[in-house]
Write an enzyme that holds these catalytic residues in place. Structure first.
Site, PDB file in Angstrom:
ATOM      1  N   ALA A 286       9.392   9.543   1.900  1.00  0.00           N
ATOM      2  CA  ALA A 286      10.046  10.307   0.826  1.00  0.00           C
ATOM      3  C   ALA A 286       9.941  11.790   1.142  1.00  0.00           C
ATOM      4  O   ALA A 286       8.862  12.290   1.447  1.00  0.00           O
ATOM      5  CB  ALA A 286       9.395  10.000  -0.512  1.00  0.00           C
TER       6      ALA A 286
ATOM      7  N   ARG B  95      24.335  11.056  -7.014  1.00  0.00           N
ATOM      8  CA  ARG B  95      24.427  10.384  -5.720  1.00  0.00           C
ATOM      9  C   ARG B  95      25.562   9.385  -5.592  1.00  0.00           C
ATOM     10  O   ARG B  95      26.222   9.316  -4.559  1.00  0.00           O
ATOM     11  CB  ARG B  95      23.142   9.586  -5.497  1.00  0.00           C
ATOM     12  CG  ARG B  95      22.064  10.422  -4.988  1.00  0.00           C
ATOM     13  CD  ARG B  95      20.924   9.576  -4.608  1.00  0.00           C
ATOM     14  NE  ARG B  95      19.893  10.513  -4.203  1.00  0.00           N
ATOM     15  CZ  ARG B  95      18.626  10.221  -4.070  1.00  0.00           C
ATOM     16  NH1 ARG B  95      18.224   8.999  -4.306  1.00  0.00           N
ATOM     17  NH2 ARG B  95      17.774  11.121  -3.686  1.00  0.00           N
TER      18      ARG B  95
ATOM     19  N   GLY C  76      10.807  14.812  -3.386  1.00  0.00           N
ATOM     20  CA  GLY C  76       9.715  15.087  -4.282  1.00  0.00           C
ATOM     21  C   GLY C  76       9.675  14.190  -5.497  1.00  0.00           C
ATOM     22  O   GLY C  76      10.238  13.098  -5.503  1.00  0.00           O
TER      23      GLY C  76
ATOM     24  N   THR D  59       7.255   5.022   0.677  1.00  0.00           N
ATOM     25  CA  THR D  59       6.594   6.226   0.159  1.00  0.00           C
ATOM     26  C   THR D  59       6.406   7.261   1.264  1.00  0.00           C
ATOM     27  O   THR D  59       6.668   8.454   1.082  1.00  0.00           O
ATOM     28  CB  THR D  59       5.215   5.850  -0.437  1.00  0.00           C
ATOM     29  OG1 THR D  59       5.421   4.881  -1.467  1.00  0.00           O
ATOM     30  CG2 THR D  59       4.493   7.072  -0.983  1.00  0.00           C
TER      31      THR D  59
ATOM     32  N   GLU E 226      17.455  19.064  -7.690  1.00  0.00           N
ATOM     33  CA  GLU E 226      18.220  18.038  -6.972  1.00  0.00           C
ATOM     34  C   GLU E 226      19.409  17.592  -7.791  1.00  0.00           C
ATOM     35  O   GLU E 226      19.477  17.864  -9.004  1.00  0.00           O
ATOM     36  CB  GLU E 226      17.313  16.842  -6.646  1.00  0.00           C
ATOM     37  CG  GLU E 226      16.245  17.185  -5.625  1.00  0.00           C
ATOM     38  CD  GLU E 226      15.530  15.975  -5.069  1.00  0.00           C
ATOM     39  OE1 GLU E 226      15.653  14.890  -5.648  1.00  0.00           O
ATOM     40  OE2 GLU E 226      14.848  16.135  -4.045  1.00  0.00           O
TER      41      GLU E 226
ATOM     42  N   ARG F  70      19.812   5.475 -10.342  1.00  0.00           N
ATOM     43  CA  ARG F  70      18.556   6.228 -10.395  1.00  0.00           C
ATOM     44  C   ARG F  70      18.825   7.719 -10.239  1.00  0.00           C
ATOM     45  O   ARG F  70      19.530   8.139  -9.323  1.00  0.00           O
ATOM     46  CB  ARG F  70      17.658   5.760  -9.255  1.00  0.00           C
ATOM     47  CG  ARG F  70      16.392   6.564  -9.115  1.00  0.00           C
ATOM     48  CD  ARG F  70      15.625   6.145  -7.887  1.00  0.00           C
ATOM     49  NE  ARG F  70      16.272   6.586  -6.665  1.00  0.00           N
ATOM     50  CZ  ARG F  70      15.679   7.373  -5.755  1.00  0.00           C
ATOM     51  NH1 ARG F  70      14.452   7.793  -5.926  1.00  0.00           N
ATOM     52  NH2 ARG F  70      16.327   7.702  -4.664  1.00  0.00           N
TER      53      ARG F  70
ATOM     54  N   SER G  63       0.826  -1.217   0.000  1.00  0.00           N
ATOM     55  CA  SER G  63       0.000   0.000   0.000  1.00  0.00           C
ATOM     56  C   SER G  63       0.859   1.266   0.000  1.00  0.00           C
ATOM     57  O   SER G  63       0.546   2.247   0.659  1.00  0.00           O
ATOM     58  CB  SER G  63      -0.944   0.000   1.200  1.00  0.00           C
ATOM     59  OG  SER G  63      -0.194  -0.042   2.402  1.00  0.00           O
TER      60      SER G  63
ATOM     61  N   LEU H  63       9.419   7.971  -7.451  1.00  0.00           N
ATOM     62  CA  LEU H  63       7.988   8.184  -7.210  1.00  0.00           C
ATOM     63  C   LEU H  63       7.288   8.380  -8.555  1.00  0.00           C
ATOM     64  O   LEU H  63       6.173   7.902  -8.773  1.00  0.00           O
ATOM     65  CB  LEU H  63       7.769   9.400  -6.306  1.00  0.00           C
ATOM     66  CG  LEU H  63       8.220   9.231  -4.845  1.00  0.00           C
ATOM     67  CD1 LEU H  63       8.128  10.553  -4.089  1.00  0.00           C
ATOM     68  CD2 LEU H  63       7.393   8.175  -4.125  1.00  0.00           C
TER      69      LEU H  63
HETATM   70  C1  LIG Z   1      13.699   8.153   3.334  1.00  0.00           C
HETATM   71  C2  LIG Z   1      13.364   8.027   1.871  1.00  0.00           C
HETATM   72  C3  LIG Z   1      13.270   9.168   1.081  1.00  0.00           C
HETATM   73  C4  LIG Z   1      12.943   9.059  -0.268  1.00  0.00           C
HETATM   74  N1  LIG Z   1      12.795  10.194  -1.015  1.00  0.00           N
HETATM   75  C5  LIG Z   1      12.388  10.094  -2.300  1.00  0.00           C
HETATM   76  C6  LIG Z   1      12.103  11.266  -3.065  1.00  0.00           C
HETATM   77  O1  LIG Z   1      12.197  12.380  -2.584  1.00  0.00           O
HETATM   78  N2  LIG Z   1      11.713  11.095  -4.361  1.00  0.00           N
HETATM   79  C7  LIG Z   1      11.584   9.870  -4.954  1.00  0.00           C
HETATM   80  O2  LIG Z   1      11.224   9.780  -6.140  1.00  0.00           O
HETATM   81  N3  LIG Z   1      11.832   8.746  -4.233  1.00  0.00           N
HETATM   82  C8  LIG Z   1      12.215   8.832  -2.931  1.00  0.00           C
HETATM   83  N4  LIG Z   1      12.446   7.693  -2.216  1.00  0.00           N
HETATM   84  C9  LIG Z   1      12.190   6.394  -2.839  1.00  0.00           C
HETATM   85  C10 LIG Z   1      10.673   6.176  -2.908  1.00  0.00           C
HETATM   86  O3  LIG Z   1      10.089   6.641  -1.725  1.00  0.00           O
HETATM   87  C11 LIG Z   1      10.328   4.717  -3.101  1.00  0.00           C
HETATM   88  O4  LIG Z   1      11.047   4.172  -4.159  1.00  0.00           O
HETATM   89  C12 LIG Z   1       8.843   4.562  -3.383  1.00  0.00           C
HETATM   90  O5  LIG Z   1       8.095   5.175  -2.372  1.00  0.00           O
HETATM   91  C13 LIG Z   1       8.470   3.107  -3.488  1.00  0.00           C
HETATM   92  O6  LIG Z   1       7.085   3.014  -3.571  1.00  0.00           O
HETATM   93  P1  LIG Z   1       6.425   1.585  -3.642  1.00  0.00           P
HETATM   94  O7  LIG Z   1       4.958   1.795  -3.679  1.00  0.00           O
HETATM   95  O8  LIG Z   1       7.057   0.797  -4.711  1.00  0.00           O
HETATM   96  O9  LIG Z   1       6.879   0.870  -2.272  1.00  0.00           O
HETATM   97  P2  LIG Z   1       6.613   1.295  -0.757  1.00  0.00           P
HETATM   98  O10 LIG Z   1       6.170   2.678  -0.648  1.00  0.00           O
HETATM   99  O11 LIG Z   1       7.775   0.883   0.034  1.00  0.00           O
HETATM  100  O12 LIG Z   1       5.381   0.352  -0.356  1.00  0.00           O
HETATM  101  C14 LIG Z   1       5.560  -1.035  -0.216  1.00  0.00           C
HETATM  102  C15 LIG Z   1       4.334  -1.607   0.452  1.00  0.00           C
HETATM  103  O13 LIG Z   1       4.350  -3.027   0.402  1.00  0.00           O
HETATM  104  C16 LIG Z   1       4.032  -3.565   1.684  1.00  0.00           C
HETATM  105  N5  LIG Z   1       4.616  -4.900   1.744  1.00  0.00           N
HETATM  106  C17 LIG Z   1       5.923  -5.257   1.603  1.00  0.00           C
HETATM  107  N6  LIG Z   1       6.035  -6.593   1.679  1.00  0.00           N
HETATM  108  C18 LIG Z   1       4.779  -7.099   1.868  1.00  0.00           C
HETATM  109  C19 LIG Z   1       4.244  -8.405   2.041  1.00  0.00           C
HETATM  110  N7  LIG Z   1       5.017  -9.498   2.050  1.00  0.00           N
HETATM  111  N8  LIG Z   1       2.902  -8.539   2.215  1.00  0.00           N
HETATM  112  C20 LIG Z   1       2.097  -7.448   2.240  1.00  0.00           C
HETATM  113  N9  LIG Z   1       2.548  -6.189   2.106  1.00  0.00           N
HETATM  114  C21 LIG Z   1       3.872  -6.025   1.911  1.00  0.00           C
HETATM  115  C22 LIG Z   1       4.630  -2.543   2.635  1.00  0.00           C
HETATM  116  O14 LIG Z   1       4.102  -2.681   3.920  1.00  0.00           O
HETATM  117  C23 LIG Z   1       4.229  -1.245   1.934  1.00  0.00           C
HETATM  118  O15 LIG Z   1       2.879  -0.954   2.195  1.00  0.00           O
HETATM  119  C24 LIG Z   1      12.753   7.777  -0.852  1.00  0.00           C
HETATM  120  C25 LIG Z   1      12.855   6.637  -0.060  1.00  0.00           C
HETATM  121  C26 LIG Z   1      13.157   6.749   1.295  1.00  0.00           C
HETATM  122  C27 LIG Z   1      13.248   5.514   2.128  1.00  0.00           C
END
Ligand SMILES: Cc1cc2nc3c(=O)[nH]c(=O)nc-3n(C[C@H](O)[C@H](O)[C@H](O)COP(=O)(O)OP(=O)(O)OC[C@H]3O[C@@H](n4cnc5c(N)ncnc54)[C@H](O)[C@@H]3O)c2cc1C
Length: 540
Positions: free
Chosen positions: A46, A289, A49, A43, A118, A385, A13, A391
């Site tokens: 993050a 980076r 942005g 997410t 950035e 990346r 989620s 995002l």
């Molecule tokens: C501190 C930080 C800052 C960042 N800043 C930026 C930024 O400024 N700009 C940018 O573009 N990117 C940024 N990133 C990277 C970006 O946030 C992520 O790549 C992106 O949010 C990933 O989204 P996602 O939906 O793929 O995964 P996530 O947002 O990680 O969501 C994964 C979901 O899967 C669920 N899940 C995992 N395994 C299981 C399972 N076995 N069963 C059920 N549920 C499960 C988790 O609980 C979670 O809900 C940042 C990351 C971090 C950590």
């Protein structure tokens, strides 16, 4: 949750899962499962942005160019073009859905979205909500999902395994098909088969494989490991991005000091106050980076210092506080006033560029299984990346995957199947938590010490030997124990760690985020290609 059937099963989620769910709900019923509380995701943390071409002085070609430069020859150019060209529509959609992005204060641009800058970007193109972008987006998406009657959202439900032909004793006829997932309700501790016409993996990253990471605890690589076990093709796992600047403080666990602070003017200094980045890259503190992370790693190793420092003392204090309220408050709570003091920082594992390979519509190599967000490998990032492209990738490709899955759904009805119940006969409930936590720490330190920012053949071989042993131990333990979350995460973590090492061992060159002292140069003649891993699932 009871035994469940739906058109679309979404695992995760974060931004990718929620966007997929919202778009897919126009085509059928959706169940979203997530292993903790709904907002707990990468997410949500993050800060910086979302990169997007919105300024009249900017162009798609410039954003594509910056992305390709960062990716060091390994980006899929078609995937990058789609990312960039479909970005503005997806950002507009977020605005329409109520996401409160920061607006410009300049009178000539009043009310336009404020665009930050950035590292690696040639222009201002980062859409953001102060320094809490992820949280603001996540909250808005969750609100939409909760109000949507076609979507059911299950918190505390952990996907254990993807259901494929293998579980149904069906012949694969050359192609594996996914029918849903076995899901552990972590409160009642029951395992439920969820049958779905389409399954979408959006489980995010794997930062917890390393001792130091910016990722929250959910990032245990579950999606990579599950997909690999099911027989999906995995690519480019060696490309791990280490964020150069996380706060170094004994009372703060890997708090990220956003790249945007350097975009705003902060410079890196060593322990003697000397600005050192110019000697590594012409862009100085605004270099990409990987260059910054390696430079810091080198400075720390060279001088024996525990950290380096970010300096933003020269900027107007009120403006710094207004732009970076979260960073300001967090540092202040630890006794660091960023408008007056140097900020101690170290690198930490941040983002994984590789993952489950998908085509331009999110299809994995397994039929009826999609993947998007950080768990997927679209080809957008190549060997590195570009900041704030992830995002955007999740937004653009979750939308494309949901539209493609909607078309898929219209073409074929869900087969009538009898999915066997989860078989845990012969397993016992044990409470050997010490085994689990010890193994977890061992994986994390092996990965940090041998598979970190700088690698070598010898270090990788050493890591593989230890991880292979650990994986066997964990698998034996898994087979005789009633499953629980720490055990499942450990199992996924060790598999993901091995995938990273195996990929890194294949690449006999240095490129982007993969740097090895045995092959220091980029070798386009032999290695300008992706690294693939596939597990051949035995037929029953
Ligand atoms: C501190 C930080 C800052 C960042 N800043 C930026 C930024 O400024 N700009 C940018 O573009 N990117 C940024 N990133 C990277 C970006 O946030 C992520 O790549 C992106 O949010 C990933 O989204 P996602 O939906 O793929 O995964 P996530 O947002 O990680 O969501 C994964 C979901 O899967 C669920 N899940 C995992 N395994 C299981 C399972 N076995 N069963 C059920 N549920 C499960 C988790 O609980 C979670 O809900 C940042 C990351 C971090 C950590």
């Amino acid at each position: 949750m009871k035994k469940e059937t739906c058109d679309f099963l979404v695992i995760g989620s974060g931004i990718a899962g929620l966007c997929f769910a919202i778009h897919a709900s126009r085509h059928g019923t959706v169940s979203v499962i997530t292993k903790k509380q709904d907002s707990e995701s990468n997410t949500n943390y993050a800060q910086g942005g979302i990169a997007c071409v919105l300024d009249p002085g900017d162009s798609f070609e410039k954003h594509i160019h910056d992305t390709l430069v960062a990716g060091r020859g390994l980006c899929n150019e078609r995937a990058v073009r789609i990312l960039v060209e479909e970005g503005p529509a997806r950002i507009q959609e977020l605005v329409d859905w109520g996401v409160g992005f920061s607006r410009s204060r300049e009178s000539r641009n009043r009310n336009k979205l404020h665009l930050g800058k950035e590292g690696g970007h040639s222009l201002h193109r980062i859409v953001h909500a102060h320094d809490l972008t992820g949280k603001v987006v996540e909250e808005a998406l969750l609100e939409l999902v909760r109000a949507n009657k076609k979507i059911r959202l299950y918190e505390h439900h952990f996907a254990v395994e993807l259901i494929t032909n293998h579980h149904l004793h069906r012949s694969a006829n050359g192609k594996i098909r996914c029918y849903g997932a076995y899901v552990l309700d972590t409160i009642s501790r029951t395992i439920i088969p969820v049958q779905a016409a389409v399954t979408c993996l959006t489980t995010g990253g794997a930062g917890k494989v390393y001792e130091h990471t910016t990722n929250p605890d959910i990032a245990t690589g579950d999606g990579f490991a599950m997909a690999y076990r099911a027989g999906a093709r995995i690519a480019n796992m060696e490309f791990i991005q280490f964020h150069p600047t996380t706060l170094y403080h004994d009372r703060s666990h890997s708090f990220l000091i956003s790249e945007a602070l350097r975009g705003y003017g902060a410079v890196l200094r060593d322990q003697n106050g000397k600005e050192f980045m110019k000697q590594y890259h012409e862009l100085g503190s605004l270099a990409p980076r990987d260059v910054v992370a390696r430079a810091i790693d080198n400075e720390m190793k060279r001088t024996g210092a525990q950290c380096v420092y970010l300096d933003i003392r020269h900027a107007p204090a009120a403006q710094t506080r207004a732009h970076f309220p979260t960073i300001y408050k967090r540092c202040k709570s630890l006794g660091i006033d960023i408008t007056r003091d140097l900020i101690p920082v170290v690198p930490a594992a941040h983002y994984i560029c590789g993952g489950v390979t998908v085509d331009l519509n999110g299809n994995t190599s397994i039929d009826h299984l999609y993947a998007c967000g950080e768990v997927s490998s679209t080809g957008v990032h190549g060997a590195n990346r570009l900041a704030s492209n992830s995002l955007l990738e999740a937004l653009v490709y979750a939308h494309r995957a949901a539209e493609d899955a909607g078309r898929h759904l219209r073409l074929g009805a869900m087969p009538h199947l009898s999915i066997p119940a989860w078989d845990d006969s012969g397993t016992i409930d044990t409470e050997e938590w010490i085994l689990l936590s010890h193994n977890m720490q061992e994986i994390q330190s092996v990965m940090w010490d041998y598979v970190g920012i700088v690698r070598s053949d010898m270090r990788l071989e050493r890591a593989l030997r230890r991880l292979t042993l650990l994986e066997k131990e964990v698998e034996d333990y898994y087979k005789r124990t009633k499953i629980n979350v720490p055990l499942l995460e450990l199992r996924n973590l060790v598999t993901t760690a091995r995938l990273i090492v195996l990929s890194a061992m294949k690449r006999k060159e240095s490129r982007g985020l993969h740097f090895t002292t045995d092959y220091r140069k980029q070798d386009d003649r032999r290695w300008k290609k992706d690294t693939y891993l596939i597990h051949h699932v035995p037929h029953r």
